[in-house]
Design a protein around this motif. Structure first.
Motif, short mmCIF file in Angstrom:
data_model
loop_
_atom_site.label_atom_id
_atom_site.label_comp_id
_atom_site.label_asym_id
_atom_site.label_seq_id
_atom_site.Cartn_x
_atom_site.Cartn_y
_atom_site.Cartn_z
N PRO A 106 52.28 52.73 38.66
CA PRO A 106 53.00 52.68 40.03
C PRO A 106 52.48 52.31 41.11
CG PRO A 106 53.50 54.87 39.05
CD PRO A 106 51.93 53.66 38.40
N THR A 107 50.74 52.28 41.17
CA THR A 107 49.87 51.65 42.28
C THR A 107 49.84 49.90 41.82
OG1 THR A 107 48.29 53.29 41.75
CG2 THR A 107 47.39 51.63 43.12
N TYR A 108 49.89 49.74 40.63
CA TYR A 108 49.88 47.98 40.58
C TYR A 108 50.92 48.20 40.61
CZ TYR A 108 45.76 48.17 37.79
OH TYR A 108 44.41 48.85 37.61
N GLU A 109 52.05 48.77 40.43
CA GLU A 109 53.71 47.92 40.88
C GLU A 109 53.25 47.60 42.93
OE1 GLU A 109 58.23 48.82 40.08
OE2 GLU A 109 56.84 50.29 40.19
N ALA A 110 53.13 48.51 42.83
CA ALA A 110 53.28 48.86 44.87
C ALA A 110 51.88 47.90 44.98
CB ALA A 110 52.97 50.38 45.17
N ALA A 111 50.85 47.53 44.81
CA ALA A 111 49.27 46.41 45.15
C ALA A 111 50.45 44.99 45.10
CB ALA A 111 48.31 46.74 44.45
N SER A 112 49.38 44.32 46.16
CA SER A 112 50.28 43.06 46.61
C SER A 112 49.11 42.10 45.82
CB SER A 112 50.08 42.75 47.81
OG SER A 112 48.51 43.27 48.66
N HIS A 113 47.88 42.87 45.72
CA HIS A 113 47.04 41.79 45.04
C HIS A 113 46.13 42.89 43.76
CE1 HIS A 113 47.75 39.60 48.86
NE2 HIS A 113 46.73 38.81 48.23
N PHE A 114 45.69 42.17 43.04
CA PHE A 114 44.81 42.72 41.73
C PHE A 114 43.85 41.59 41.70
CE2 PHE A 114 47.86 40.64 39.31
CZ PHE A 114 46.79 40.33 38.79
N ALA A 115 42.16 42.71 40.72
CA ALA A 115 41.32 41.95 40.76
C ALA A 115 41.20 41.95 38.89
CB ALA A 115 39.93 41.72 41.46
N VAL A 116 40.45 40.69 38.73
CA VAL A 116 39.84 40.77 36.73
C VAL A 116 38.89 40.43 36.80
CG1 VAL A 116 40.25 39.99 35.06
CG2 VAL A 116 42.28 39.80 36.85
N ASN A 117 37.77 41.65 37.26
CA ASN A 117 36.27 41.86 36.55
C ASN A 117 36.13 41.20 35.64
OD1 ASN A 117 35.53 42.83 39.68
ND2 ASN A 117 37.54 43.56 39.54
N ILE A 118 35.61 40.19 34.75
CA ILE A 118 35.45 40.35 34.12
C ILE A 118 34.01 40.23 33.58
CG2 ILE A 118 34.63 38.10 31.91
CD1 ILE A 118 36.57 36.15 33.37
N LEU A 119 33.77 41.78 32.77
CA LEU A 119 32.19 42.14 32.59
C LEU A 119 31.40 41.31 31.96
CD1 LEU A 119 32.97 45.87 31.82
CD2 LEU A 119 32.87 44.34 33.81
N ALA A 120 29.90 41.77 31.79
CA ALA A 120 28.89 40.47 31.79
C ALA A 120 28.43 42.02 30.81
CB ALA A 120 28.16 41.09 32.93
N HIS A 121 27.35 40.81 29.46
CA HIS A 121 26.94 41.44 27.87
C HIS A 121 26.14 43.38 28.49
CE1 HIS A 121 22.46 40.74 28.98
NE2 HIS A 121 23.40 40.21 29.26
N ASP A 122 25.97 43.43 30.22
CA ASP A 122 25.15 44.80 29.83
C ASP A 122 26.03 45.83 30.71
OD1 ASP A 122 24.80 43.13 32.19
OD2 ASP A 122 22.93 43.42 32.60
#
Length: 172
Positions: A68-84
């Protein structure tokens, strides 16, 4: 020896999952906020969709309490994780009252949430949500991004992995 499974016979879910696990993926944490609620989930379902216009996609299981929060949010971020950042991946993969506890999170475009020290972050305007079987497919239009020199965290055959240059490429 490999065994071939056919749809007409019905797939063994464990065997199908093992076959999908042969595809190495990066590890992301997708974050958003809306209506006073911050959410984040660890996902390896992220993929580029289009360069023109710049679109990405990812998927979320339909039973997720975060939907429901992703549906309501106008924006989202994709955080691509580092090896550590295995601990960070695990922090967002588990249920928790506050998955953001102890993190120095910054706000990006439209209030999307950016995690520290990632390999890259991609800020998106939510473009569309499509039905994808037992998952929702979320499409985002990229409005900002950044990247670092950090090596990425990978997931392969049910375990975390790291990337190394291939010996044939490294030798040339």
């Amino acid at each position: 020896m490999t065994e071939t499974y056919f749809a007409a016979d019905g797939f063994d879910p464990r065997a199908f999952r093992a076959a999908l696990g042969c595809f190495a993926t990066g590890v992301t944490v997708i974050t958003a906020q809306a209506d006073g609620r911050r959410v984040g989930v660890t996902a390896n379902s992220f993929n580029s969709l289009s360069l023109e216009p710049p679109l990405i996609l990812w998927s979320l299981v339909k039973t997720s309490s975060s939907y429901p929060t992703y549906e309501a949010a106008s924006h989202f971020a994709v955080n691509i994780l580092a090896h550590d950042q295995i601990d960070l991946s695990n922090q967002f993969a588990r249920r928790s009252e506050d998955k953001f506890a102890g993190l120095d999170v910054t706000e990006g475009a439209g209030g999307c949430l950016l995690l520290p020290d990632t390999c890259a972050s991609i800020q998106c305007v939510r473009e569309n949500i499509l039905d994808g079987g037992d998952h929702w497919i979320l499409i985002g239009r990229v409005c900002a991004f950044d990247s670092s020199e950090h090596a990425p965290l990978l997931y392969h055959r049910g375990a975390y992995s790291t990337a190394r240059p291939h010996p044939q490429v490294a030798a040339s």
